[in-house]
Design an enzyme around this catalytic site. Structure first.
Site, PDB file in Angstrom:
ATOM      1  N   SER A 141     -31.262 -47.288 -30.201  1.00  0.00           N
ATOM      2  CA  SER A 141     -30.171 -47.968 -29.487  1.00  0.00           C
ATOM      3  C   SER A 141     -30.679 -48.457 -28.142  1.00  0.00           C
ATOM      4  O   SER A 141     -31.585 -47.845 -27.553  1.00  0.00           O
ATOM      5  CB  SER A 141     -29.021 -46.995 -29.240  1.00  0.00           C
ATOM      6  OG  SER A 141     -28.100 -47.557 -28.328  1.00  0.00           O
ATOM      7  N   TYR A 154     -26.142 -39.215 -26.191  1.00  0.00           N
ATOM      8  CA  TYR A 154     -26.494 -40.282 -27.143  1.00  0.00           C
ATOM      9  C   TYR A 154     -27.814 -40.963 -26.735  1.00  0.00           C
ATOM     10  O   TYR A 154     -28.699 -41.177 -27.570  1.00  0.00           O
ATOM     11  CB  TYR A 154     -25.342 -41.290 -27.179  1.00  0.00           C
ATOM     12  CG  TYR A 154     -25.493 -42.411 -28.166  1.00  0.00           C
ATOM     13  CD1 TYR A 154     -25.213 -42.212 -29.518  1.00  0.00           C
ATOM     14  CD2 TYR A 154     -25.871 -43.686 -27.759  1.00  0.00           C
ATOM     15  CE1 TYR A 154     -25.326 -43.252 -30.430  1.00  0.00           C
ATOM     16  CE2 TYR A 154     -25.989 -44.732 -28.655  1.00  0.00           C
ATOM     17  CZ  TYR A 154     -25.717 -44.511 -29.991  1.00  0.00           C
ATOM     18  OH  TYR A 154     -25.825 -45.552 -30.892  1.00  0.00           O
ATOM     19  N   ALA A 156     -30.219 -39.733 -24.914  1.00  0.00           N
ATOM     20  CA  ALA A 156     -31.336 -38.799 -25.118  1.00  0.00           C
ATOM     21  C   ALA A 156     -31.700 -38.721 -26.600  1.00  0.00           C
ATOM     22  O   ALA A 156     -32.882 -38.706 -26.962  1.00  0.00           O
ATOM     23  CB  ALA A 156     -30.973 -37.413 -24.585  1.00  0.00           C
ATOM     24  N   LYS A 158     -31.289 -41.041 -28.876  1.00  0.00           N
ATOM     25  CA  LYS A 158     -31.903 -42.294 -29.335  1.00  0.00           C
ATOM     26  C   LYS A 158     -33.294 -42.493 -28.716  1.00  0.00           C
ATOM     27  O   LYS A 158     -34.185 -43.070 -29.354  1.00  0.00           O
ATOM     28  CB  LYS A 158     -30.982 -43.475 -29.039  1.00  0.00           C
ATOM     29  CG  LYS A 158     -29.666 -43.437 -29.833  1.00  0.00           C
ATOM     30  CD  LYS A 158     -29.904 -43.498 -31.340  1.00  0.00           C
ATOM     31  CE  LYS A 158     -28.600 -43.692 -32.111  1.00  0.00           C
ATOM     32  NZ  LYS A 158     -28.831 -43.826 -33.565  1.00  0.00           N
TER      33      LYS A 158
HETATM   34  P1  NAI Z   1     -20.261 -46.187 -37.590  1.00  0.00           P
HETATM   35  O1  NAI Z   1     -19.627 -45.077 -36.834  1.00  0.00           O
HETATM   36  O2  NAI Z   1     -19.425 -47.378 -37.938  1.00  0.00           O
HETATM   37  O3  NAI Z   1     -20.884 -45.626 -38.951  1.00  0.00           O
HETATM   38  C1  NAI Z   1     -21.680 -44.470 -38.964  1.00  0.00           C
HETATM   39  C2  NAI Z   1     -21.633 -43.860 -40.365  1.00  0.00           C
HETATM   40  O4  NAI Z   1     -22.418 -42.658 -40.325  1.00  0.00           O
HETATM   41  C3  NAI Z   1     -20.208 -43.450 -40.789  1.00  0.00           C
HETATM   42  O5  NAI Z   1     -19.917 -43.927 -42.091  1.00  0.00           O
HETATM   43  C4  NAI Z   1     -20.262 -41.927 -40.746  1.00  0.00           C
HETATM   44  O6  NAI Z   1     -19.385 -41.301 -41.679  1.00  0.00           O
HETATM   45  C5  NAI Z   1     -21.736 -41.650 -41.061  1.00  0.00           C
HETATM   46  N1  NAI Z   1     -22.149 -40.314 -40.608  1.00  0.00           N
HETATM   47  C6  NAI Z   1     -21.809 -39.691 -39.455  1.00  0.00           C
HETATM   48  N2  NAI Z   1     -22.316 -38.460 -39.422  1.00  0.00           N
HETATM   49  C7  NAI Z   1     -23.022 -38.294 -40.580  1.00  0.00           C
HETATM   50  C8  NAI Z   1     -23.778 -37.210 -41.129  1.00  0.00           C
HETATM   51  N3  NAI Z   1     -23.897 -36.041 -40.492  1.00  0.00           N
HETATM   52  N4  NAI Z   1     -24.364 -37.380 -42.343  1.00  0.00           N
HETATM   53  C9  NAI Z   1     -24.225 -38.554 -43.028  1.00  0.00           C
HETATM   54  N5  NAI Z   1     -23.506 -39.601 -42.554  1.00  0.00           N
HETATM   55  C10 NAI Z   1     -22.917 -39.468 -41.353  1.00  0.00           C
HETATM   56  O7  NAI Z   1     -21.558 -46.603 -36.764  1.00  0.00           O
HETATM   57  P2  NAI Z   1     -22.341 -48.007 -36.666  1.00  0.00           P
HETATM   58  O8  NAI Z   1     -21.832 -48.744 -35.503  1.00  0.00           O
HETATM   59  O9  NAI Z   1     -22.401 -48.651 -37.995  1.00  0.00           O
HETATM   60  O10 NAI Z   1     -23.797 -47.471 -36.259  1.00  0.00           O
HETATM   61  C11 NAI Z   1     -24.849 -47.253 -37.182  1.00  0.00           C
HETATM   62  C12 NAI Z   1     -26.086 -46.803 -36.422  1.00  0.00           C
HETATM   63  O11 NAI Z   1     -26.418 -47.776 -35.439  1.00  0.00           O
HETATM   64  C13 NAI Z   1     -25.913 -45.481 -35.671  1.00  0.00           C
HETATM   65  O12 NAI Z   1     -27.100 -44.739 -35.721  1.00  0.00           O
HETATM   66  C14 NAI Z   1     -25.623 -45.928 -34.256  1.00  0.00           C
HETATM   67  O13 NAI Z   1     -25.963 -44.948 -33.326  1.00  0.00           O
HETATM   68  C15 NAI Z   1     -26.514 -47.151 -34.168  1.00  0.00           C
HETATM   69  N6  NAI Z   1     -26.087 -48.068 -33.121  1.00  0.00           N
HETATM   70  C16 NAI Z   1     -24.862 -48.684 -33.144  1.00  0.00           C
HETATM   71  C17 NAI Z   1     -24.471 -49.517 -32.115  1.00  0.00           C
HETATM   72  C18 NAI Z   1     -23.148 -50.215 -32.080  1.00  0.00           C
HETATM   73  O14 NAI Z   1     -22.883 -50.900 -31.070  1.00  0.00           O
HETATM   74  N7  NAI Z   1     -22.310 -50.118 -33.091  1.00  0.00           N
HETATM   75  C19 NAI Z   1     -25.361 -49.762 -30.967  1.00  0.00           C
HETATM   76  C20 NAI Z   1     -26.618 -49.074 -31.040  1.00  0.00           C
HETATM   77  C21 NAI Z   1     -26.954 -48.264 -32.070  1.00  0.00           C
END
Ligand code: NAI
Length: 246
Positions: A141, A154, A156, A158
């Site tokens: 991130s 978060y 830390a 990433k």
């Molecule tokens: P989101 O919250 O929409 O989706 C995350 C998914 O991960 C969800 O379906 C959730 O159920 C699943 N999940 C959570 N804990 C879990 C676990 N213990 N085991 C298996 N699945 C689990 O998030 P989004 O926005 O799609 O983000 C995806 C990735 O991108 C994440 O790693 C996030 O940190 C990263 N990211 C997102 C940004 C954003 O602006 N949306 C910015 C920078 C990074």
């Protein structure tokens, strides 16, 4: 992009960025394994992928549970005979200012974002080592690159993903396994939709391209790194952030 004959695991694939990554890999012909803790959303996602059902598998697995992760990888190899691509996308936020942040908030984020990435990589790389080929793409991130108030845990986690990516790249390069990370900026998903309006406006103001990114734009970068076009790239962090981290 051509992913015919490849098997790909995408964690956190029930929605958001993970779902778009899975969709793109499936469009390229991969057998896609969707992994998530959200059981109902996962079933919907598997149907919504629009791919041949024979090339879609889904598993309810918590990436912080090592035994479940090990069983998952064994099941995937048993069913598809191989494992070519791992996308460590599952991630959570538990935002708060440093002085208010609890150990629970700290530990929860570290467990999913960092330990989950470690456990999935440790077990998924075994079949890749046997095949002497593989691609691992981790979701970092912009927060892990330049920091973000309210996200000490978060950021830390990433930043940890970045160090982990570079080390895994060095450890596995000899076996033709590449490991890279994509560092998204401010992307329009459920994760950011819940942010207060003030925080959204502050984030928007910090983006040179002047808009949020889309899950599709992140999926495109992830799939590039998972493709044959990226065969000489390893240990890199590709920021896909509208210029935020520059
Ligand atoms: P989101 O919250 O929409 O989706 C995350 C998914 O991960 C969800 O379906 C959730 O159920 C699943 N999940 C959570 N804990 C879990 C676990 N213990 N085991 C298996 N699945 C689990 O998030 P989004 O926005 O799609 O983000 C995806 C990735 O991108 C994440 O790693 C996030 O940190 C990263 N990211 C997102 C940004 C954003 O602006 N949306 C910015 C920078 C990074």
């Amino acid at each position: 992009m051509d992913f015919q004959g490849r098997t790909a695991i995408v964690t956190g694939a029930a929605r958001g960025i993970g779902f778009e990554i899975a969709r793109r890999l499936a469009q390229g012909g991969a057998t896609v394994v969707l992994v998530d803790v959200a059981e109902e959303a996962l079933a919907e996602a598997a149907k919504g992928l629009g791919a041949d059902p024979d090339r879609v598998l889904s598993f309810v697995v918590d990436v912080t549970d090592e035994e479940a992760v090990e069983r998952l990888v064994d099941a995937v190899v048993e069913k598809t005979g191989r494992l070519d691509i791992l996308v460590n996308n599952a991630g959570i936020t538990r935002d708060d200012l440093l002085l208010r942040m609890t150990q629970e908030q700290w530990d929860a984020v570290m467990a999913v974002n960092l330990k989950g990435t470690f456990l999935m990589t440790k077990h998924a790389c075994r079949p890749m080592l046997r095949q002497r080929s593989g691609r691992i793409v981790n979701l970092a991130s912009v927060s892990g690159l330049v920091g973000n108030p309210g996200q000490a845990n978060y950021s830390a986690s990433k930043a940890g993903v970045v160090g982990f990516t570079k080390t895994v790249a060095r450890e596995l390069a000899g076996k033709k396994i590449c490991c890279n990370a994509v560092a998204p900026g401010f992307i329009d998903t459920e994760m950011t939709r819940v942010l207060p309006e003030k925080a959204k406006q502050r984030a928007l103001g910090a983006i040179p391209l002047g808009r949020m990114g889309t899950a599709e734009e992140i999926a495109a970068a992830v799939c590039f790194l998972a493709s044959d076009d990226a065969s000489y790239i390893t240990g890199q962090v590709l920021a896909v952030d509208g210029g935020m981290a520059t």
